[in-house]
Design a protein around this motif. Sequence first.
Motif, short mmCIF file in Angstrom:
data_model
loop_
_atom_site.label_atom_id
_atom_site.label_comp_id
_atom_site.label_asym_id
_atom_site.label_seq_id
_atom_site.Cartn_x
_atom_site.Cartn_y
_atom_site.Cartn_z
N TYR A 178 1.66 2.85 -3.52
CA TYR A 178 0.40 3.22 -4.15
C TYR A 178 -0.21 4.45 -3.47
O TYR A 178 -0.75 5.35 -4.14
CB TYR A 178 -0.58 2.05 -4.10
CG TYR A 178 -0.10 0.84 -4.86
CD1 TYR A 178 0.52 0.96 -6.10
CD2 TYR A 178 -0.24 -0.44 -4.32
CE1 TYR A 178 0.97 -0.14 -6.78
CE2 TYR A 178 0.21 -1.55 -5.00
CZ TYR A 178 0.82 -1.40 -6.24
OH TYR A 178 1.26 -2.49 -6.92
N LEU A 179 -0.14 4.50 -2.15
CA LEU A 179 -0.65 5.66 -1.43
C LEU A 179 0.14 6.92 -1.79
O LEU A 179 -0.42 8.02 -1.90
CB LEU A 179 -0.60 5.42 0.08
CG LEU A 179 -1.65 4.45 0.64
CD1 LEU A 179 -1.40 4.20 2.12
CD2 LEU A 179 -3.06 5.00 0.42
N ILE A 235 -1.64 10.17 -3.32
CA ILE A 235 -1.55 11.48 -2.67
C ILE A 235 -0.95 12.52 -3.61
O ILE A 235 -1.47 13.64 -3.75
CB ILE A 235 -0.71 11.37 -1.38
CG1 ILE A 235 -1.45 10.51 -0.34
CG2 ILE A 235 -0.42 12.75 -0.81
CD1 ILE A 235 -0.63 10.18 0.89
N PHE A 286 0.82 -1.21 0.00
CA PHE A 286 0.00 0.00 0.00
C PHE A 286 0.86 1.27 0.00
O PHE A 286 0.38 2.34 -0.41
CB PHE A 286 -0.93 0.02 1.22
CG PHE A 286 -2.09 -0.93 1.11
CD1 PHE A 286 -3.21 -0.58 0.39
CD2 PHE A 286 -2.05 -2.17 1.71
CE1 PHE A 286 -4.29 -1.45 0.28
CE2 PHE A 286 -3.11 -3.05 1.62
CZ PHE A 286 -4.24 -2.69 0.90
#
Length: 209
Positions: free
Chosen positions: A136-137, A141, A133
């Motif tokens: 990808y985060l 963002i 994650f």
Amino acid sequence: MNDPNSVIPESAKPAWWRGYEEWQVRRHEKFLRRYGHRFPRLRNRRSARKLVVALVISVILVIASAIVMFFTMWAAPAFIVLISFVMLPLVYVLRAVTRNVSDAPASALDEFELASRNAARSIAYTALWVSMFVPYLVLIILSGGGDNSVDGQVIYGSAVLLIVLVTGATCIPTCLIGWWLPDPDPEDFATYPQVVANENVSQSGGFEQ
């Protein structure tokens, strides 16, 4: 006859899967023949844990260099050196010390080794999907800006970080097996006479084991 260490019934295994399992066994045996007699002084709990700590530190440094590549390509040489000359050698030494239990096929392990391997892999799998994650985060963002564009360097850094996190997660089973490694019984080395010979030479020379 079903393999008691396999969750797949023998009747349900296709021929290609049985061939793959046989290849795994041959690869594991080849690894033990090549590395099973090496590093005899490291085959104890204290030394194995030192190797684990060194490997964890090297992984952290690799991750740090990957993060720096979000901003500049000048971290690439340090990244390559850390992986090629620090991280990977430590992985192979630790695999040799632990007799490659973390990567061994089920049929080549006893009940205790199999339970340890499965527990280590389960923990590594959890760490893997959680860590996925992170890059990808970062992209989600950063893509939330007004111009809806992401710098190419950031995309490159995210890709490198993704690779590093996957590689680091694959080291977790080896680290856990190394951390759990008990002090060896002399009979454990009966399969590898060279180990016993090396230990006898060391003892006769007054070296500490």
